[in-house]
Design a protein around this motif. Structure first.
Motif, short mmCIF file in Angstrom:
data_model
loop_
_atom_site.label_atom_id
_atom_site.label_comp_id
_atom_site.label_asym_id
_atom_site.label_seq_id
_atom_site.Cartn_x
_atom_site.Cartn_y
_atom_site.Cartn_z
N GLU A 1 0.84 -1.21 0.00
CA GLU A 1 0.00 0.00 0.00
C GLU A 1 0.87 1.26 0.00
OE1 GLU A 1 -2.46 -0.33 3.40
OE2 GLU A 1 -3.73 -1.93 2.57
N HIS A 2 1.94 1.22 0.77
CA HIS A 2 2.86 2.37 0.79
C HIS A 2 3.49 2.59 -0.57
CE1 HIS A 2 5.67 5.25 2.56
NE2 HIS A 2 6.64 4.64 1.88
N ALA A 3 3.86 1.49 -1.24
CA ALA A 3 4.45 1.61 -2.58
C ALA A 3 3.44 2.16 -3.57
CB ALA A 3 4.96 0.24 -3.03
N ASP A 4 2.15 1.76 -3.45
CA ASP A 4 1.10 2.27 -4.35
C ASP A 4 0.90 3.77 -4.16
OD1 ASP A 4 0.76 -0.27 -5.35
OD2 ASP A 4 -0.93 -0.76 -4.00
N LEU A 5 0.99 4.22 -2.91
CA LEU A 5 0.74 5.64 -2.63
C LEU A 5 1.92 6.52 -2.98
CD1 LEU A 5 -1.09 5.37 0.83
CD2 LEU A 5 -2.12 5.80 -1.40
N THR A 6 3.13 6.02 -2.76
CA THR A 6 4.31 6.89 -2.90
C THR A 6 5.22 6.52 -4.06
OG1 THR A 6 5.60 5.45 -1.42
CG2 THR A 6 4.33 7.22 -0.40
N SER A 7 4.98 5.36 -4.70
CA SER A 7 5.84 4.86 -5.78
C SER A 7 7.22 4.48 -5.27
CB SER A 7 5.97 5.91 -6.91
OG SER A 7 4.72 6.19 -7.46
N HIS A 8 7.39 4.30 -3.95
CA HIS A 8 8.67 3.83 -3.41
C HIS A 8 8.75 2.31 -3.58
CE1 HIS A 8 8.70 7.54 -0.53
NE2 HIS A 8 8.84 7.86 -1.80
N SER A 9 9.94 1.82 -3.89
CA SER A 9 10.08 0.39 -4.16
C SER A 9 11.25 -0.25 -3.42
CB SER A 9 10.24 0.16 -5.67
OG SER A 9 11.39 0.85 -6.16
N ASN A 10 11.99 0.52 -2.63
CA ASN A 10 13.17 0.00 -1.95
C ASN A 10 12.81 -0.31 -0.50
OD1 ASN A 10 15.75 -0.67 -1.19
ND2 ASN A 10 16.50 1.44 -1.12
N PHE A 11 12.56 -1.61 -0.17
CA PHE A 11 12.17 -2.02 1.17
C PHE A 11 13.16 -3.06 1.70
CE2 PHE A 11 8.29 -0.64 -0.90
CZ PHE A 11 7.75 0.21 0.05
N SER A 12 13.39 -3.06 3.01
CA SER A 12 14.28 -4.03 3.63
C SER A 12 13.74 -4.41 5.00
CB SER A 12 15.70 -3.46 3.76
OG SER A 12 15.69 -2.29 4.58
N GLU A 13 14.10 -5.61 5.45
CA GLU A 13 13.64 -6.10 6.74
C GLU A 13 14.39 -5.37 7.85
OE1 GLU A 13 12.95 -10.40 8.98
OE2 GLU A 13 14.04 -10.27 7.09
N SER A 14 13.67 -4.99 8.94
CA SER A 14 14.27 -4.22 10.02
C SER A 14 13.90 -4.86 11.36
CB SER A 14 13.78 -2.78 10.00
OG SER A 14 14.25 -2.07 11.13
N THR A 15 14.85 -4.77 12.32
CA THR A 15 14.60 -5.29 13.68
C THR A 15 13.96 -4.22 14.57
OG1 THR A 15 16.84 -4.63 14.32
CG2 THR A 15 16.53 -6.89 13.52
N GLU A 16 13.75 -3.02 14.02
CA GLU A 16 13.11 -1.94 14.79
C GLU A 16 11.60 -2.05 14.65
OE1 GLU A 16 13.00 2.96 15.05
OE2 GLU A 16 14.30 1.94 13.59
N ALA A 17 10.92 -2.17 15.76
CA ALA A 17 9.47 -2.34 15.74
C ALA A 17 8.78 -1.02 15.43
CB ALA A 17 8.98 -2.89 17.09
N VAL A 18 7.59 -1.11 14.83
CA VAL A 18 6.80 0.08 14.56
C VAL A 18 6.29 0.63 15.88
CG1 VAL A 18 4.77 1.00 13.40
CG2 VAL A 18 6.14 -0.79 12.30
N LEU A 19 6.55 1.88 16.11
CA LEU A 19 6.18 2.50 17.38
C LEU A 19 4.66 2.49 17.55
CD1 LEU A 19 7.66 3.92 19.73
CD2 LEU A 19 7.12 6.09 18.63
N ASN A 20 4.20 2.17 18.77
CA ASN A 20 2.77 2.14 19.06
C ASN A 20 2.54 2.89 20.36
OD1 ASN A 20 0.06 1.61 19.01
ND2 ASN A 20 0.24 -0.48 19.79
N LEU A 21 2.28 4.21 20.25
CA LEU A 21 2.01 5.05 21.42
C LEU A 21 0.51 5.29 21.49
CD1 LEU A 21 4.89 7.66 21.01
CD2 LEU A 21 4.86 5.64 22.47
N VAL A 22 -0.12 4.85 22.59
CA VAL A 22 -1.57 4.95 22.74
C VAL A 22 -1.87 6.09 23.70
CG1 VAL A 22 -3.68 3.77 23.40
CG2 VAL A 22 -1.82 2.49 22.32
N CYS A 23 -2.72 7.04 23.25
CA CYS A 23 -3.09 8.18 24.08
C CYS A 23 -3.89 7.70 25.29
CB CYS A 23 -3.91 9.19 23.27
SG CYS A 23 -4.44 10.62 24.24
#
Length: 410
Positions: A23-45
Protein backbone atom coordinates in the motif's frame (compact mmCIF):
# COMPACT_ATOMS: atom_id res chain seq x y z
CA UNK A 1 17.04 -11.37 15.74
CA UNK A 2 14.06 -11.81 13.42
CA UNK A 3 12.73 -8.74 11.66
CA UNK A 4 9.62 -7.15 13.11
CA UNK A 5 9.01 -4.52 10.42
CA UNK A 6 9.80 -3.47 6.87
CA UNK A 7 11.65 -0.17 6.38
CA UNK A 8 11.27 1.97 3.25
CA UNK A 9 14.73 2.83 1.98
CA UNK A 10 13.40 5.96 0.25
CA UNK A 11 11.64 7.72 3.12
CA UNK A 12 12.55 5.64 6.23
CA UNK A 13 8.95 4.71 7.13
CA UNK A 14 8.44 1.53 9.22
CA UNK A 15 5.66 -0.83 8.10
CA UNK A 16 4.11 -3.77 9.97
CA UNK A 17 3.50 -6.15 7.05
CA UNK A 18 4.10 -6.84 3.39
CA UNK A 19 0.56 -5.66 2.67
CA UNK A 20 1.29 -2.27 4.28
CA UNK A 21 4.50 -2.08 2.26
CA UNK A 22 2.52 -2.71 -0.93
CA UNK A 23 0.00 0.00 0.00
CA UNK A 24 2.86 2.37 0.79
CA UNK A 25 4.45 1.61 -2.58
CA UNK A 26 1.10 2.27 -4.35
CA UNK A 27 0.74 5.64 -2.63
CA UNK A 28 4.31 6.89 -2.90
CA UNK A 29 5.84 4.86 -5.78
CA UNK A 30 8.67 3.83 -3.41
CA UNK A 31 10.08 0.39 -4.16
CA UNK A 32 13.17 0.00 -1.95
CA UNK A 33 12.17 -2.02 1.17
CA UNK A 34 14.28 -4.03 3.63
CA UNK A 35 13.64 -6.10 6.74
CA UNK A 36 14.27 -4.22 10.02
CA UNK A 37 14.60 -5.29 13.68
CA UNK A 38 13.11 -1.94 14.79
CA UNK A 39 9.47 -2.34 15.74
CA UNK A 40 6.80 0.08 14.56
CA UNK A 41 6.18 2.50 17.38
CA UNK A 42 2.77 2.14 19.06
CA UNK A 43 2.01 5.05 21.42
CA UNK A 44 -1.57 4.95 22.74
CA UNK A 45 -3.09 8.18 24.08
CA UNK A 46 -4.16 7.65 27.71
CA UNK A 47 -7.04 10.13 27.31
CA UNK A 48 -8.75 9.13 24.05
CA UNK A 49 -7.00 5.84 23.14
CA UNK A 50 -5.76 7.04 19.73
CA UNK A 51 -2.71 5.02 18.57
CA UNK A 52 0.24 6.99 17.16
CA UNK A 53 2.86 5.26 15.04
CA UNK A 54 5.61 7.88 15.44
CA UNK A 55 6.82 10.60 17.76
CA UNK A 56 5.84 13.19 15.15
CA UNK A 57 2.29 11.83 15.03
CA UNK A 58 2.03 11.91 18.85
CA UNK A 59 3.35 15.51 18.91
CA UNK A 60 0.73 16.55 16.34
CA UNK A 61 -1.97 14.81 18.39
CA UNK A 62 -0.83 16.68 21.52
CA UNK A 63 -0.79 19.98 19.65
CA UNK A 64 -4.34 19.45 18.30
CA UNK A 65 -6.01 17.96 21.41
CA UNK A 66 -3.82 18.91 24.35
CA UNK A 67 -3.45 15.23 25.34
CA UNK A 68 0.11 14.71 26.45
CA UNK A 69 0.15 11.31 28.18
CA UNK A 70 0.82 8.21 26.05
CA UNK A 71 1.34 4.50 26.89
CA UNK A 72 4.09 2.75 24.91
CA UNK A 73 2.63 -0.60 23.71
CA UNK A 74 5.25 -1.20 21.06
CA UNK A 75 6.55 -4.36 22.70
CA UNK A 76 3.04 -5.79 23.04
CA UNK A 77 2.17 -5.40 19.38
CA UNK A 78 5.59 -6.24 17.93
CA UNK A 79 5.78 -9.66 16.26
CA UNK A 80 8.02 -11.28 13.65
CA UNK A 81 7.09 -10.13 10.18
CA UNK A 82 6.07 -12.59 7.48
CA UNK A 83 7.69 -11.93 4.11
CA UNK A 84 5.20 -14.10 2.23
CA UNK A 85 3.12 -12.30 -0.34
CA UNK A 86 -0.61 -12.71 0.38
CA UNK A 87 -2.14 -15.36 -1.88
CA UNK A 88 -4.93 -14.47 -4.22
CA UNK A 89 -7.40 -16.85 -5.79
CA UNK A 90 -7.15 -18.11 -9.35
CA UNK A 91 -9.85 -15.78 -10.53
CA UNK A 92 -7.88 -12.82 -9.20
CA UNK A 93 -4.77 -14.09 -10.98
CA UNK A 94 -6.70 -14.37 -14.21
CA UNK A 95 -8.09 -10.87 -13.72
CA UNK A 96 -4.61 -9.60 -12.98
CA UNK A 97 -3.27 -11.30 -16.12
CA UNK A 98 -6.06 -9.77 -18.14
CA UNK A 99 -5.49 -6.33 -16.74
CA UNK A 100 -1.78 -6.43 -17.50
CA UNK A 101 -2.61 -6.73 -21.15
CA UNK A 102 -4.39 -3.40 -21.25
CA UNK A 103 -4.00 -0.20 -19.20
CA UNK A 104 -6.35 0.26 -16.26
CA UNK A 105 -8.96 3.01 -16.37
CA UNK A 106 -8.27 5.65 -13.70
CA UNK A 107 -11.24 6.97 -11.72
CA UNK A 108 -11.84 9.08 -8.61
CA UNK A 109 -11.84 6.80 -5.54
CA UNK A 110 -14.99 6.26 -3.54
CA UNK A 111 -14.98 8.06 -0.20
CA UNK A 112 -17.45 8.65 2.62
CA UNK A 113 -19.86 11.18 1.14
CA UNK A 114 -21.09 12.35 4.51
CA UNK A 115 -17.60 13.12 5.78
CA UNK A 116 -16.74 14.72 2.41
CA UNK A 117 -19.68 17.11 2.81
CA UNK A 118 -18.56 17.92 6.34
CA UNK A 119 -15.04 18.75 5.13
CA UNK A 120 -16.44 20.93 2.31
CA UNK A 121 -18.67 22.77 4.81
CA UNK A 122 -15.52 23.53 6.82
CA UNK A 123 -13.98 25.29 3.79
CA UNK A 124 -11.78 22.54 2.31
CA UNK A 125 -11.78 22.24 -1.52
CA UNK A 126 -13.40 19.08 -2.90
CA UNK A 127 -10.16 17.73 -4.36
CA UNK A 128 -8.26 18.26 -1.10
CA UNK A 129 -11.06 16.73 0.99
CA UNK A 130 -11.31 13.70 -1.35
CA UNK A 131 -7.53 13.24 -1.29
CA UNK A 132 -7.45 13.44 2.50
CA UNK A 133 -10.25 10.87 2.93
CA UNK A 134 -8.72 8.48 0.41
CA UNK A 135 -5.17 8.52 1.78
CA UNK A 136 -6.34 8.43 5.41
CA UNK A 137 -8.24 5.24 4.62
CA UNK A 138 -11.71 6.80 5.08
CA UNK A 139 -11.03 6.67 8.82
CA UNK A 140 -13.27 9.62 9.61
CA UNK A 141 -13.25 13.39 9.90
CA UNK A 142 -10.39 13.68 12.40
CA UNK A 143 -8.06 11.41 10.42
CA UNK A 144 -8.79 13.37 7.24
CA UNK A 145 -8.12 16.71 8.95
CA UNK A 146 -4.90 15.32 10.44
CA UNK A 147 -3.80 14.18 7.00
CA UNK A 148 -4.46 17.66 5.56
CA UNK A 149 -2.45 19.29 8.35
CA UNK A 150 0.48 16.93 7.79
CA UNK A 151 0.44 17.27 3.98
CA UNK A 152 -0.69 20.89 3.50
CA UNK A 153 2.64 21.75 1.87
CA UNK A 154 2.48 18.94 -0.71
CA UNK A 155 2.58 20.31 -4.28
CA UNK A 156 -0.32 18.06 -5.35
CA UNK A 157 -2.50 18.71 -2.29
CA UNK A 158 -5.32 20.17 -4.44
CA UNK A 159 -5.17 17.54 -7.22
CA UNK A 160 -8.03 15.05 -7.41
CA UNK A 161 -6.67 11.54 -6.62
CA UNK A 162 -7.15 8.80 -9.24
CA UNK A 163 -7.09 5.03 -8.78
CA UNK A 164 -7.64 2.11 -11.18
CA UNK A 165 -11.29 1.43 -11.86
CA UNK A 166 -11.12 -2.15 -10.57
CA UNK A 167 -9.45 -1.22 -7.28
CA UNK A 168 -11.27 -2.70 -4.32
CA UNK A 169 -12.39 0.00 -1.94
CA UNK A 170 -12.69 -0.82 1.72
CA UNK A 171 -15.93 0.09 3.40
CA UNK A 172 -15.62 3.44 5.14
CA UNK A 173 -15.13 3.26 8.85
CA UNK A 174 -17.82 4.66 11.09
CA UNK A 175 -17.79 8.42 11.35
CA UNK A 176 -18.08 10.47 14.54
CA UNK A 177 -21.32 10.78 16.44
CA UNK A 178 -23.31 13.98 15.86
CA UNK A 179 -22.18 15.37 19.23
CA UNK A 180 -18.54 14.52 18.54
CA UNK A 181 -18.83 15.90 15.01
CA UNK A 182 -20.29 19.17 16.29
CA UNK A 183 -17.55 19.49 18.91
CA UNK A 184 -14.88 18.67 16.31
CA UNK A 185 -16.26 21.21 13.85
CA UNK A 186 -16.31 23.84 16.60
CA UNK A 187 -12.73 22.95 17.55
CA UNK A 188 -11.53 23.20 13.94
CA UNK A 189 -13.36 26.49 13.39
CA UNK A 190 -11.85 27.87 16.61
CA UNK A 191 -8.41 26.71 15.50
CA UNK A 192 -8.86 28.33 12.08
CA UNK A 193 -10.09 31.55 13.72
CA UNK A 194 -7.09 31.67 16.06
CA UNK A 195 -4.71 31.00 13.20
CA UNK A 196 -6.28 33.82 11.20
CA UNK A 197 -6.07 36.19 14.18
CA UNK A 198 -2.43 35.28 14.73
CA UNK A 199 -1.69 35.92 11.05
CA UNK A 200 -3.48 39.27 11.20
CA UNK A 201 -1.53 40.23 14.34
CA UNK A 202 1.73 39.23 12.65
CA UNK A 203 0.88 41.29 9.58
CA UNK A 204 -0.07 44.24 11.80
CA UNK A 205 3.28 43.97 13.60
CA UNK A 206 5.05 43.93 10.24
CA UNK A 207 3.08 46.98 9.10
CA UNK A 208 3.85 48.77 12.38
CA UNK A 209 7.56 48.01 11.97
CA UNK A 210 7.40 49.39 8.42
CA UNK A 211 5.62 52.54 9.62
CA UNK A 212 8.26 53.04 12.33
CA UNK A 213 11.07 52.54 9.81
CA UNK A 214 9.54 55.03 7.36
CA UNK A 215 8.97 57.51 10.22
CA UNK A 216 12.61 57.25 11.27
CA UNK A 217 13.76 57.76 7.69
CA UNK A 218 11.54 60.85 7.34
CA UNK A 219 12.83 62.29 10.63
CA UNK A 220 16.42 61.66 9.57
CA UNK A 221 15.78 63.28 6.18
CA UNK A 222 14.20 66.29 7.91
CA UNK A 223 17.14 66.55 10.32
CA UNK A 224 19.62 66.46 7.43
CA UNK A 225 17.60 69.09 5.55
CA UNK A 226 17.49 71.37 8.62
CA UNK A 227 21.22 70.87 9.17
CA UNK A 228 21.95 71.79 5.56
CA UNK A 229 19.71 74.86 5.85
CA UNK A 230 21.50 75.92 9.04
CA UNK A 231 24.87 75.54 7.34
CA UNK A 232 23.61 77.54 4.38
CA UNK A 233 22.41 80.38 6.63
CA UNK A 234 25.72 80.40 8.50
CA UNK A 235 27.62 80.59 5.24
CA UNK A 236 25.32 83.39 4.04
CA UNK A 237 25.80 85.40 7.25
CA UNK A 238 29.54 84.88 7.04
CA UNK A 239 29.51 86.14 3.45
CA UNK A 240 27.42 89.15 4.49
CA UNK A 241 29.85 90.00 7.31
CA UNK A 242 32.76 89.70 4.91
CA UNK A 243 30.98 91.95 2.42
CA UNK A 244 30.27 94.45 5.20
CA UNK A 245 33.92 94.38 6.27
CA UNK A 246 35.05 95.02 2.70
CA UNK A 247 32.56 97.91 2.40
CA UNK A 248 33.90 99.48 5.59
CA UNK A 249 37.48 99.05 4.41
CA UNK A 250 36.57 100.63 1.08
CA UNK A 251 34.99 103.62 2.83
CA UNK A 252 38.02 103.99 5.12
CA UNK A 253 40.40 103.95 2.16
CA UNK A 254 38.20 106.46 0.37
CA UNK A 255 38.25 108.79 3.40
CA UNK A 256 42.03 108.54 3.64
CA UNK A 257 42.37 109.31 -0.07
CA UNK A 258 40.07 112.34 0.28
CA UNK A 259 42.03 113.52 3.30
CA UNK A 260 45.33 113.15 1.42
CA UNK A 261 43.88 115.00 -1.56
CA UNK A 262 42.75 117.91 0.64
CA UNK A 263 46.20 118.16 2.22
CA UNK A 264 47.76 118.16 -1.22
CA UNK A 265 45.47 120.99 -2.43
CA UNK A 266 46.24 123.03 0.68
CA UNK A 267 49.96 122.56 0.10
CA UNK A 268 50.42 120.57 3.29
CA UNK A 269 52.93 117.74 3.43
CA UNK A 270 51.55 114.19 3.47
CA UNK A 271 50.61 112.96 6.91
CA UNK A 272 53.25 110.75 8.48
CA UNK A 273 51.76 107.36 9.34
CA UNK A 274 53.89 107.17 12.49
CA UNK A 275 53.06 110.71 13.63
CA UNK A 276 51.04 110.74 16.86
CA UNK A 277 47.51 111.85 16.38
CA UNK A 278 46.25 114.58 18.67
CA UNK A 279 43.19 112.61 19.51
CA UNK A 280 43.64 112.99 23.26
CA UNK A 281 43.87 116.77 22.98
CA UNK A 282 40.71 116.93 20.96
CA UNK A 283 38.96 114.67 23.41
CA UNK A 284 40.10 116.84 26.30
CA UNK A 285 38.81 119.95 24.50
CA UNK A 286 35.55 118.21 23.76
CA UNK A 287 35.18 117.12 27.34
CA UNK A 288 35.51 120.72 28.48
CA UNK A 289 32.70 121.87 26.17
CA UNK A 290 29.07 121.65 27.20
CA UNK A 291 27.14 118.70 25.76
CA UNK A 292 24.84 119.82 22.97
CA UNK A 293 21.48 118.09 22.87
CA UNK A 294 20.79 116.06 19.73
CA UNK A 295 18.70 117.80 17.10
CA UNK A 296 15.51 116.39 15.64
CA UNK A 297 17.39 115.47 12.46
CA UNK A 298 20.03 113.57 14.45
CA UNK A 299 17.35 111.76 16.41
CA UNK A 300 15.62 110.79 13.16
CA UNK A 301 18.90 109.59 11.61
CA UNK A 302 19.73 107.51 14.67
CA UNK A 303 16.21 106.06 14.72
CA UNK A 304 16.46 105.04 11.04
CA UNK A 305 19.96 103.61 11.57
CA UNK A 306 18.69 101.56 14.53
CA UNK A 307 15.72 100.31 12.46
CA UNK A 308 18.06 99.11 9.72
CA UNK A 309 20.45 97.45 12.17
CA UNK A 310 17.58 95.62 13.90
CA UNK A 311 16.36 94.23 10.59
CA UNK A 312 19.57 94.00 8.54
CA UNK A 313 18.69 90.51 7.35
CA UNK A 314 15.70 91.83 5.38
CA UNK A 315 16.85 94.82 3.29
CA UNK A 316 13.73 94.78 1.12
CA UNK A 317 11.44 95.13 4.14
CA UNK A 318 13.57 97.96 5.60
CA UNK A 319 13.50 99.85 2.31
CA UNK A 320 9.71 99.44 2.06
CA UNK A 321 9.35 100.80 5.63
CA UNK A 322 11.46 103.87 4.72
CA UNK A 323 9.32 104.51 1.62
CA UNK A 324 6.09 104.14 3.64
CA UNK A 325 7.33 106.60 6.29
CA UNK A 326 8.31 109.03 3.50
CA UNK A 327 4.77 108.79 2.12
CA UNK A 328 3.19 109.54 5.54
CA UNK A 329 5.51 112.52 6.14
CA UNK A 330 5.11 113.83 2.58
CA UNK A 331 1.30 113.71 2.71
CA UNK A 332 1.22 115.73 5.94
CA UNK A 333 3.76 118.26 4.59
CA UNK A 334 1.73 118.76 1.37
CA UNK A 335 -1.73 118.81 2.95
CA UNK A 336 -1.44 119.74 6.63
CA UNK A 337 -5.15 120.59 6.83
CA UNK A 338 -6.24 117.07 5.81
CA UNK A 339 -6.93 115.19 9.04
CA UNK A 340 -6.89 111.80 7.28
CA UNK A 341 -3.15 112.28 6.64
CA UNK A 342 -2.53 113.20 10.29
CA UNK A 343 -4.38 110.19 11.80
CA UNK A 344 -3.04 106.61 11.57
CA UNK A 345 -4.83 103.57 12.99
CA UNK A 346 -2.20 101.42 14.73
CA UNK A 347 -4.21 98.21 14.21
CA UNK A 348 -4.32 98.72 10.44
CA UNK A 349 -2.90 95.57 8.84
CA UNK A 350 -1.02 97.39 6.08
CA UNK A 351 0.53 99.80 8.58
CA UNK A 352 1.55 96.93 10.86
CA UNK A 353 3.17 94.95 8.04
CA UNK A 354 5.08 97.92 6.62
CA UNK A 355 5.95 100.03 9.71
CA UNK A 356 4.34 99.01 13.01
CA UNK A 357 5.91 95.55 13.23
CA UNK A 358 9.44 96.95 12.73
CA UNK A 359 11.27 98.18 15.79
CA UNK A 360 11.79 101.94 15.42
CA UNK A 361 9.02 102.68 12.89
CA UNK A 362 6.55 104.21 15.36
CA UNK A 363 9.41 105.96 17.21
CA UNK A 364 10.28 107.86 14.00
CA UNK A 365 6.70 109.10 13.61
CA UNK A 366 6.65 110.23 17.25
CA UNK A 367 9.84 112.26 16.62
CA UNK A 368 7.97 113.91 13.73
CA UNK A 369 5.25 115.03 16.18
CA UNK A 370 2.72 112.17 16.12
CA UNK A 371 1.23 111.15 19.47
CA UNK A 372 -0.74 108.10 20.61
CA UNK A 373 -4.36 108.95 21.39
CA UNK A 374 -7.62 107.19 22.30
CA UNK A 375 -5.95 104.59 24.48
CA UNK A 376 -3.13 103.97 22.04
CA UNK A 377 -5.41 103.04 19.18
CA UNK A 378 -4.33 105.91 16.86
CA UNK A 379 -1.25 108.00 16.07
CA UNK A 380 -2.40 111.62 15.68
CA UNK A 381 -0.57 114.81 14.70
CA UNK A 382 -2.49 117.88 15.83
CA UNK A 383 -2.82 120.69 13.29
CA UNK A 384 -1.17 123.27 15.55
CA UNK A 385 1.81 120.92 16.07
CA UNK A 386 2.59 120.47 12.39
CA UNK A 387 6.20 121.72 11.92
CA UNK A 388 7.11 121.81 8.25
CA UNK A 389 10.80 122.22 9.06
CA UNK A 390 10.74 118.98 11.07
CA UNK A 391 8.78 117.24 8.33
CA UNK A 392 11.24 118.45 5.68
CA UNK A 393 14.15 117.20 7.79
CA UNK A 394 12.37 113.87 8.14
CA UNK A 395 11.91 113.69 4.37
CA UNK A 396 15.60 114.47 3.78
CA UNK A 397 16.75 111.80 6.25
CA UNK A 398 14.43 109.20 4.73
CA UNK A 399 15.54 110.07 1.18
CA UNK A 400 19.19 109.75 2.22
CA UNK A 401 18.51 106.43 3.95
CA UNK A 402 16.79 105.08 0.84
CA UNK A 403 19.39 106.22 -1.72
CA UNK A 404 22.65 105.81 0.28
CA UNK A 405 23.78 102.13 -0.03
CA UNK A 406 26.10 102.52 2.98
CA UNK A 407 23.48 104.02 5.27
CA UNK A 408 23.57 102.25 8.63
CA UNK A 409 26.63 100.20 7.74
CA UNK A 410 29.12 102.19 9.86
Amino acid sequence: MAGVSLQCGDCGALLRSVQEAQEHADLTSHSNFSESTEAVLNLVCSTCGKPCRSKTESDLHTKRTGHSEFVDKTSETAKPISLEVPKVDAMSNEDATATTDQPDEMVVPEVDKKVLEELESMGFPTARATRALHYSGNAGLEAAVNWVVEHENDPDIDQMPLVPANTKVEAPKPSLTPEQLKAKQQELRERARKKKEEEEKRMEREREKERIRIGKELLEAKRIEEENERKRLLALRKAEKEEERRAREKIRLKLEEDKAERRRRLGLPPEEPSAPKPSNVVEEKKSSLPVRPATKAEQMRECLRSLKQNHKDDDARVKRAFQTLLTYVGNVAKSPDEEKFRRIRLSNQTFQERVGALKGGIDFLEICGFEKVEGGEFLFLARDKVDKAVLNSAGSELDSAIKNPFFGVL
